[in-house]
Design a protein around this motif. Structure first.
Motif, PDB file in Angstrom:
ATOM      1  N   VAL A  31       2.845   8.481   7.610  1.00 13.26           N
ATOM      2  CA  VAL A  31       2.549   8.666   6.181  1.00 13.26           C
ATOM      3  C   VAL A  31       3.829   8.852   5.374  1.00 13.26           C
ATOM      4  CG1 VAL A  31       0.277   9.655   6.656  1.00 13.26           C
ATOM      5  CG2 VAL A  31       2.244  11.181   6.447  1.00 13.26           C
TER       6      VAL A  31
ATOM      7  N   HIS B 253      -5.753   8.390  -2.049  1.00 13.60           N
ATOM      8  CA  HIS B 253      -7.056   8.523  -2.710  1.00 13.60           C
ATOM      9  C   HIS B 253      -7.073   9.591  -3.802  1.00 13.60           C
ATOM     10  CE1 HIS B 253      -6.838  11.539   0.424  1.00 13.60           C
ATOM     11  NE2 HIS B 253      -7.838  12.188  -0.121  1.00 13.60           N
TER      12      HIS B 253
ATOM     13  N   PRO C 282      -0.892   6.479   3.160  1.00 15.71           N
ATOM     14  CA  PRO C 282      -2.323   6.776   3.244  1.00 15.71           C
ATOM     15  C   PRO C 282      -2.647   8.265   3.193  1.00 15.71           C
ATOM     16  CG  PRO C 282      -1.461   6.212   5.413  1.00 15.71           C
ATOM     17  CD  PRO C 282      -0.354   5.972   4.431  1.00 15.71           C
TER      18      PRO C 282
ATOM     19  N   THR D 134       4.549   1.480   7.363  1.00 14.39           N
ATOM     20  CA  THR D 134       3.237   0.926   7.679  1.00 14.39           C
ATOM     21  C   THR D 134       2.872   1.074   9.157  1.00 14.39           C
ATOM     22  OG1 THR D 134       4.251  -1.252   8.001  1.00 14.39           O
ATOM     23  CG2 THR D 134       3.358  -0.767   5.811  1.00 14.39           C
TER      24      THR D 134
ATOM     25  N   PRO E 138       0.816  -1.214   0.000  1.00  9.60           N
ATOM     26  CA  PRO E 138       0.000   0.000   0.000  1.00  9.60           C
ATOM     27  C   PRO E 138       0.847   1.260   0.000  1.00  9.60           C
ATOM     28  CG  PRO E 138      -0.035  -1.055   2.164  1.00  9.60           C
ATOM     29  CD  PRO E 138       0.649  -1.996   1.238  1.00  9.60           C
TER      30      PRO E 138
END
Length: 204
Positions: A164, A87, A83, A159, A80
């Motif tokens: 971030v 988006h 975060p 993580t 990933p």
């Protein structure tokens, strides 16, 4: 090294220490402060005092950061991404095109410097008079050098809870960007194990 500018730029989005995300480029004043902090890495591209930081330059740097972070997300995939902005990332093609365009705005030629006692070094001689263009081009070139160099392959997304940041993995077992993140991640794992052992109830 100059290429580390890319990591510094990506790191202007960071955990604020209070559960949220801070932006070091949120205002013109904060952007000017960040540029000053990168003085050593920017030496030879923009001299102190010649750059007038305004809103247009701030937005230009922010857009470069968006491109860099989009490509960082591609590097760490399928893990990933950070975060903080997962988006709302540019596509990888858009990000690469943006870096290439910014880098191409400054015509430069390599110049060798070889002292009598010493090793040869290279510097870029610029034909661009606008220091804002030189700054943006230097940031773009640094990102390109970072992403295509050995450090790029070692890029990871931390993580740990609430972190971030992206970081360069420096040894085989490194999972987090700094020890405090490792401590926080281990504490979170321990808490989850306890919750699981008690059927989801908080331990008494």
């Amino acid at each position: 090294m100059e290429r580390w500018l890319a990591l510094e730029l990506a790191s202007t989005i960071r955990h604020d220490g209070d559960g949220g995300v801070a932006d070091d480029l949120a205002t013109v004043r904060e952007t000017a402060h960040w540029i000053q902090e990168q003085g050593d890495l920017l030496a030879g591209h923009v001299e102190a005092g010649e750059l007038a930081v305004n809103e247009d330059l701030r937005l230009g740097i922010v857009e470069l950061r968006q491109a860099v972070r989009a490509l960082f997300a591609r590097v760490v995939s399928p893990a990933p991404p950070s975060p903080a902005d997962a988006h709302r990332l540019m596509t990888a093609d858009q990000a690469a095109a943006h870096l290439n365009t910014a880098a191409a705005r400054e015509p430069v030629s390599p110049q060798i410097n070889w002292p009598v006692e010493g090793v040869p070094t290279v510097r870029l001689l610029s034909a661009e008079n606008d220091p804002s263009v030189r700054l943006l081009a230097a940031l773009a070139r640094a990102a390109i050098a970072f992403l295509t160099g050995p450090q790029g392959a070692q890029l990871r997304s931390c993580t740990a809870p609430r972190c971030v940041r992206y970081f360069v993995k420096s040894h085989g077992r490194q999972e987090w960007c700094k020890p405090s993140c490792g401590n926080r991640a281990r504490a979170a794992r321990h808490y989850r194990r306890k919750r699981s052992a008690t059927g989801g109830r908080s331990p008494a």
